[in-house]
Scaffold this active site. Structure first.
Site, mmCIF file in Angstrom:
data_model
loop_
_atom_site.group_PDB
_atom_site.id
_atom_site.type_symbol
_atom_site.label_atom_id
_atom_site.label_comp_id
_atom_site.label_asym_id
_atom_site.label_seq_id
_atom_site.Cartn_x
_atom_site.Cartn_y
_atom_site.Cartn_z
ATOM 1 C CE1 TYR A 116 -3.022 2.962 0.002
ATOM 2 C CE2 TYR A 116 -3.129 2.890 2.577
ATOM 3 C CZ TYR A 116 -3.664 3.394 1.537
ATOM 4 O OH TYR A 116 -4.534 4.314 1.707
ATOM 5 C CG ASP B 176 -3.584 1.825 -3.425
ATOM 6 O OD1 ASP B 176 -3.088 2.754 -4.547
ATOM 7 O OD2 ASP B 176 -4.642 2.523 -2.913
#
Length: 258
Positions: A106, A147
């Protein structure tokens, strides 16, 4: 084998959405980001009832990553990105499962620019680059997914001119993504869909989903040992239209081995 990544944007608040999607798509491995839950608040029981083992690194209010697996519980290798022992943000989880190394990331958003958050993002990406180099040099099958908060090219965002000063699209950030590709990693979705418009994120504002005004910031990077096994992939766009859903959509690939 079907592998997916999904920024859930708060796992407890979006748990019904996550469980419905898991039931409908039945992926073998799932990487989750932005849990927004401390370690002890992860809904492990509900995930187990859905048929998945889970390992996770929680954090109160923000961040947090998890990996769900159907066959067996993975072996945790790392719960933090090497290179900065003072970094307390939960953004990296590396596991092994059936000979495959899976890395859930992330990447920091980095906005506003300039500022400490952008500086942190650049340093984090430098550390990721170093770790990725070690992983790819092993010659083993590795997937880095999650992500990335990076829009790699102009074709990966609706109206790119609106993002020229955004931390997701600045030249330094795009160069960091390209540096990973230059190491030998394969951008799985672009490998499958070299010309198509594919978005993985739609803002909650201005009816972005309804207008298909999105961006591609959730990625799969495949090491050379696993890239030849890439069979198919895509996005589950319809999930973005569900009630109380995340602003990201689940992204998936299928491998013909492992």
């Amino acid at each position: 084998m079907k592998i997916a990544t999904y920024n859930v944007n708060g796992i407890n608040g979006r748990l019904p959405v996550l469980l419905q999607w898991l039931s409908e798509e039945n992926p073998d491995i799932v990487c989750l980001q932005e849990l927004k839950a401390p370690q002890e608040k992860f809904p492990e029981e509900a995930i187990l009832e859905a048929g998945y083992h889970a390992v996770w690194v929680g954090q109160k209010s923000w961040n947090g990553v998890a990996i769900l697996t159907k066959s067996e519980k993975p072996t945790v290798i790392r719960t933090a990105l090497p290179g900065d022992e003072t970094d307390e943000q939960s953004r990296y989880l590396e596991v092994k499962l059936n000979g495959l190394t899976v890395v859930c990331v992330y990447v920091p958003n980095g906005n506003p620019v300039p500022g400490e958050k952008f500086d942190y993002k650049l340093k984090w990406l430098e550390r990721l680059d170093a770790q990725a180099e070690l992983l790819i040099s092993s010659g083993k099958p590795v997937i880095i997914l999650g992500d990335f908060n990076i829009i790699p090219t102009e074709s990966d965002v609706y109206k790119p001119e609106k993002y020229i000063k955004d931390a997701l699209f600045l030249p330094e950030v795009r160069a960091a993504f390209q540096s990973l590709i230059d190491q030998g990693w394969t951008d799985a979705l672009r490998q499958i869909y070299p010309e198509e418009t594919i978005y993985t994120f739609y803002d909650y504002f201005r009816k972005a989903y309804e207008r298909n005004a999105g961006m591609r910031i959730d990625h799969f990077l495949l090491s050379p040992a696993i890239a030849p096994h890439l069979k198919s992939g895509g996005v589950h766009k319809a999930v973005r239209g569900w009630e109380k859903t995340s602003d990201h959509v689940p992204v998936w690939i299928e491998l013909d081995h492992f």
